[in-house]
Design an enzyme around this catalytic site. Structure first.
Site, PDB file in Angstrom:
ATOM      1  N   GLU A  86     -11.373 -70.018 -15.717  1.00  0.00           N
ATOM      2  CA  GLU A  86     -12.523 -70.735 -15.177  1.00  0.00           C
ATOM      3  C   GLU A  86     -13.601 -69.672 -15.051  1.00  0.00           C
ATOM      4  OE1 GLU A  86     -13.082 -73.878 -14.569  1.00  0.00           O
ATOM      5  OE2 GLU A  86     -11.063 -74.583 -15.047  1.00  0.00           O
ATOM      6  N   ASP A 137     -17.726 -57.649 -15.425  1.00  0.00           N
ATOM      7  CA  ASP A 137     -18.304 -56.611 -14.556  1.00  0.00           C
ATOM      8  C   ASP A 137     -18.428 -57.085 -13.109  1.00  0.00           C
ATOM      9  OD1 ASP A 137     -20.399 -58.404 -14.919  1.00  0.00           O
ATOM     10  OD2 ASP A 137     -21.844 -56.916 -15.652  1.00  0.00           O
ATOM     11  N   GLU A 138     -18.319 -58.416 -12.893  1.00  0.00           N
ATOM     12  CA  GLU A 138     -18.514 -58.936 -11.531  1.00  0.00           C
ATOM     13  C   GLU A 138     -17.448 -58.445 -10.557  1.00  0.00           C
ATOM     14  OE1 GLU A 138     -19.613 -62.971 -10.988  1.00  0.00           O
ATOM     15  OE2 GLU A 138     -20.824 -63.018 -12.808  1.00  0.00           O
ATOM     16  N   SER A 165     -11.064 -63.846  -8.152  1.00  0.00           N
ATOM     17  CA  SER A 165      -9.908 -64.269  -8.964  1.00  0.00           C
ATOM     18  C   SER A 165      -9.776 -63.386 -10.206  1.00  0.00           C
ATOM     19  CB  SER A 165     -10.011 -65.752  -9.342  1.00  0.00           C
ATOM     20  OG  SER A 165     -11.062 -65.960 -10.263  1.00  0.00           O
TER      21      SER A 165
END
Ligand code: NAD
Ligand code: DAU
Length: 358
Positions: A86, A137-138, A165
């Site tokens: 997701e 990268d988040e 996640s």
């Protein structure tokens, strides 16, 4: 012939990766695409390859361990490229559960099935088997506007349910590498753009809305910075890490292309006007007046910026497509694929859009 198991291949980056791989290797490789086809998965993205003898689509959920184990039993898989996830931050804020399930449990199932299929009796792995986990990268969190960068050694600090996640999934991959010497790599890439991107994401959303004269929603003050990479450059990076990366290592992928969101919107509006023919009626409603400042995203990360030094030095990767060229190629693709856009924005997406931007 080497066999690739690609998960999430009907999505944006997965389908571009499959096209890239067939352009590069043609009949030298076989690809099995495993995708459960959520709202983001679209087999239309792969109609150019579906008749190839060396391409197979299997509809399966990466969380379904029996289905995934069966695919490994029935096929001698050499490489896994794990895209299935997701992927949309706003959806994760509204409904995080699917993110934890697919991104965490799904990654665990993929890792474990690959480990079971590839591990020899002495605990080592069959020669040449490799797993590549596609990440973001988040996971590194948010940078200030101070010229700093995300390195592979930057501590994880995810803020959204999506990035948390993905960070969890990266940790599972790292655990398999450390515990079992599992033959894997992780790539953490910046924001992608290009053909087949679902119009919930900023760039295709702005292109689509501007062409229809609909308002362009800007979160907060529009000054958040993202580091944009043309999707083919990401596909090339994944392939190069698989070929030349050191097993067990993480590689950041990004093209030093930082832009504020508002800058991106201005570029898209200017490029649309530059590319549309003089007599096209849509020119009349394309203007900066469409820009509408809306409520900010909760926990909105201020700035992302990748330092791609390691992948350049060790793997020889560099981005080929500059933003000015990439955005033109992307807009051209959307001009030529209006029906694709109409189909993906009908039905469920309409309902999501109404709810999200009300
Ligand atoms: P996407 O949402 O366009 O595609 C995801 C695909 O995964 C879809 O085809 C969907 O049907 C499939 N999928 C979802 N749940 C599944 C499940 N349980 N089982 C099997 N298939 C399932 O995503 P994307 O933008 O192409 O991103 C692909 C990967 O790259 C993700 O892992 C994402 O975290 C990562 N990534 C994305 C970006 C970006 O800018 N889009 C940047 C860096 C990393
Ligand atoms: O950095 C990599 C990540 O990039 C990937 O891991 C994610 O899967 C991918 O979705 C993308 O996440 P972002 O949240 O950065 O992308 P998005 O296109 O949703 O938003 C880009 C920026 O634009 C962000 O600062 C929020 C802003 N935005 C977005 C939308 C959809 C708006 O201002 N208005 C909007 O309507």
């Amino acid at each position: 012939m080497r066999t690739y198991l690609v998960t999430g291949g009907a999505g944006f980056i997965g389908s571009n990766y499959i096209h890239y791989m067939f352009r590069k290797y043609n009949n030298e490789i076989r690809i099995i695409n495993v995708d459960v086809l959520t709202y983001a998965g679209n087999l239309e993205n792969l109609k150019d390859v579906e008749k190839r003898d060396n391409y197979t689509f299997i509809k399966a959920d990466v969380c379904d361990k029996d289905a995934i184990a069966k695919i490994f039993e029935e096929n001698d898989i050499d490489r896994v490229v794990h895209f299935a996830a997701e992927s949309h931050v706003d959806r994760s804020i509204k409904d995080p559960e699917a993110f934890v399930r697919t991104n965490v449990l799904g990654t665990f199932v993929m890792l474990n099935c690959a480990k079971n299929a590839w591990m020899l009796e002495d605990g080592t792995f069959k020669e040449g088997k490799k797993f590549l986990h596609v990440s973001t990268d988040e996971v590194y969190g948010s940078l200030e506007d101070d010229g700093s960068y995300f390195y592979e050694t930057t501590p994880y600090d995810p803020h959204s349910p999506y990035s948390a996640s993905k960070a969890s999934s990266d940790m599972l991959v790292r655990a398999y590498i450390d515990t079992y010497k599992f033959p894997a790599n992780i790539t953490n890439c910046s924001n992608n753009y290009g053909p087949y991107q679902f119009p919930e994401k900023l760039i295709p959303l702005v292109i689509n809305n501007a062409l229809q004269g609909k308002s362009l929603p800007v979160y907060g003050d529009g000054k958040n910075v993202r580091d944009w990479l043309y999707v083919d450059d990401h596909a090339k990076g994944i392939d190069m890490v698989h070929e030349n990366g050191r097993l067990g290592e993480t590689y950041n992928i990004g093209g030093h292309n930082e832009k504020q969101n508002i800058e991106i919107i201005h570029i898209i509006l200017d490029t649309l006007l530059e590319m549309l023919p003089e007599n096209d009626p849509r020119r009349a409603h394309i203007s900066r007046d469409l820009i509408t400042y809306v409520e900010d995203r909760k926990g909105h990360d201020v700035r992302y910026a990748i330092a791609p030094d390691k992948i350049k030095a060790e793997v020889g990767w560099y981005p080929e497509t500059m933003f000015e060229e990439g955005i033109k190629k992307t807009i051209k693709w959307f001009f030529e694929n209006e029906d694709w856009m109409k189909r993906v924005t009908s039905g469920d997406y309409q309902a999501y859009y109404e709810e999200m931007y009300k």
